[in-house]
Design an enzyme around this catalytic site. Structure first.
Site, PDB file in Angstrom:
ATOM      1  N   TRP A 139      72.700  45.380  32.621  1.00 56.84           N
ATOM      2  CA  TRP A 139      71.686  44.336  32.560  1.00 56.84           C
ATOM      3  C   TRP A 139      70.307  44.918  32.276  1.00 56.84           C
ATOM      4  CZ3 TRP A 139      72.958  39.372  32.267  1.00 56.84           C
ATOM      5  CH2 TRP A 139      74.192  38.959  32.782  1.00 56.84           C
ATOM      6  N   CYS A 140      69.606  44.313  31.337  1.00 57.61           N
ATOM      7  CA  CYS A 140      68.271  44.780  30.948  1.00 57.61           C
ATOM      8  C   CYS A 140      67.306  44.800  32.122  1.00 57.61           C
ATOM      9  CB  CYS A 140      67.733  43.878  29.827  1.00 57.61           C
ATOM     10  SG  CYS A 140      66.025  44.193  29.343  1.00 57.61           S
ATOM     11  N   PHE A 141      67.359  43.772  32.983  1.00 58.33           N
ATOM     12  CA  PHE A 141      66.359  43.619  34.033  1.00 58.33           C
ATOM     13  C   PHE A 141      66.764  44.282  35.350  1.00 58.33           C
ATOM     14  CE2 PHE A 141      64.623  40.755  31.049  1.00 58.33           C
ATOM     15  CZ  PHE A 141      63.325  40.461  31.432  1.00 58.33           C
TER      16      PHE A 141
END
Length: 252
Positions: A139-141
């Site tokens: 996940w990017c975040f």
């Protein structure tokens, strides 16, 4: 596309579009646009976009009424629910390498957030790359990286990714995602709604982000708001299926 008075900064507000169409529009502006364009938009239905090099099968079981798409940019997966998404598309600048591009655009968004009472800081250049492969998280975040914007509690509130093409011209696309309200699928993210009432700042924040990005990209030019043309919509529609992910994570 330039305005009739020669201005080179074009603003496009498309509202919420289907996820695959969103990505197709941005790629079309990257490959065929002229000058600098900032597009502000949303997602309907919600989108789960995966980075250009990710395995879509990892996200087949993520709950929620979303559509999975593959971005033309890199980075980790993002659940696009209630967020302010921007695409900045422009001719490459000699003094803007990848890092400098993130610094300039993320600092612009940070100032826009301050205008509506939201505190955020940009992660320093000494931090690791935000690559999902570097952090072992899809996940990017999930893990803030170099140049990301983070809330006071250290959680990521803004992330972006880039793609550069050499033909027909040396052009850059920056995708940016600013979380307004936290999606249930990604409870680890920070959100604007953590600090202020969204209904009080939503319109003001969009205007502030747009103005700040415009100042960072083309400070000497007047903004010209021009919708997508029928030709641009048609061209994007013909390529939208390329971004869809089907059959358990197999990209067509």
């Amino acid at each position: 596309m330039s305005g009739p008075d020669g201005a080179t900064l074009r603003v496009v507000r498309t509202g919420a579009l289907p996820p695959a169409m969103n990505l197709a529009v941005d790629e079309h502006l990257l490959e065929h646009g002229v000058g600098t364009t900032i597009r502000i938009y949303g997602w309907e239905p919600p989108g789960l976009s995966i980075g250009r090099f990710q395995d879509a099968a990892q996200f087949a079981d993520v709950p929620g009424p979303h559509v999975i798409v593959r971005r033309p940019t890199g980075g980790g997966a993002i659940y696009h629910g209630d967020e302010l998404t921007f695409a900045a598309v422009f001719d490459a600048r000699r003094d803007w390498d990848t890092d400098q591009t993130y610094v300039r655009l993320h600092d612009a968004v940070r100032l826009a957030l301050q205008d509506v009472g939201v505190d955020a800081e940009r992660v320093g250049a000494e931090a690791p790359s935000p690559s999902p492969r570097a952090h072992k998280n899809a996940w990017c975040f999930a893990v803030p990286g170099r140049h990301d914007l983070v809330a006071p509690d250290g959680r990521k509130i803004l992330g972006s990714a880039q793609r550069r093409v050499r033909r027909p011209r040396d052009r850059v696309l920056v995708h940016g995602s600013l979380v307004l309200a936290r999606p249930a699928a990604t409870p680890f993210v920070a959100a604007v709604a953590d600090q202020v009432e969204l209904q009080d700042v939503r319109a003001t924040l969009e205007a502030a982000v747009l103005a700040a990005l415009a100042e960072a990209l083309e400070p000497s030019n007047r903004r010209v708001e021009l919708p997508l043309t029928e030709g641009e919509r048609a061209a994007a529609a013909t390529r939208a299926n390329r971004f869809a992910v089907r059959d358990g994570g197999v990209a067509p």
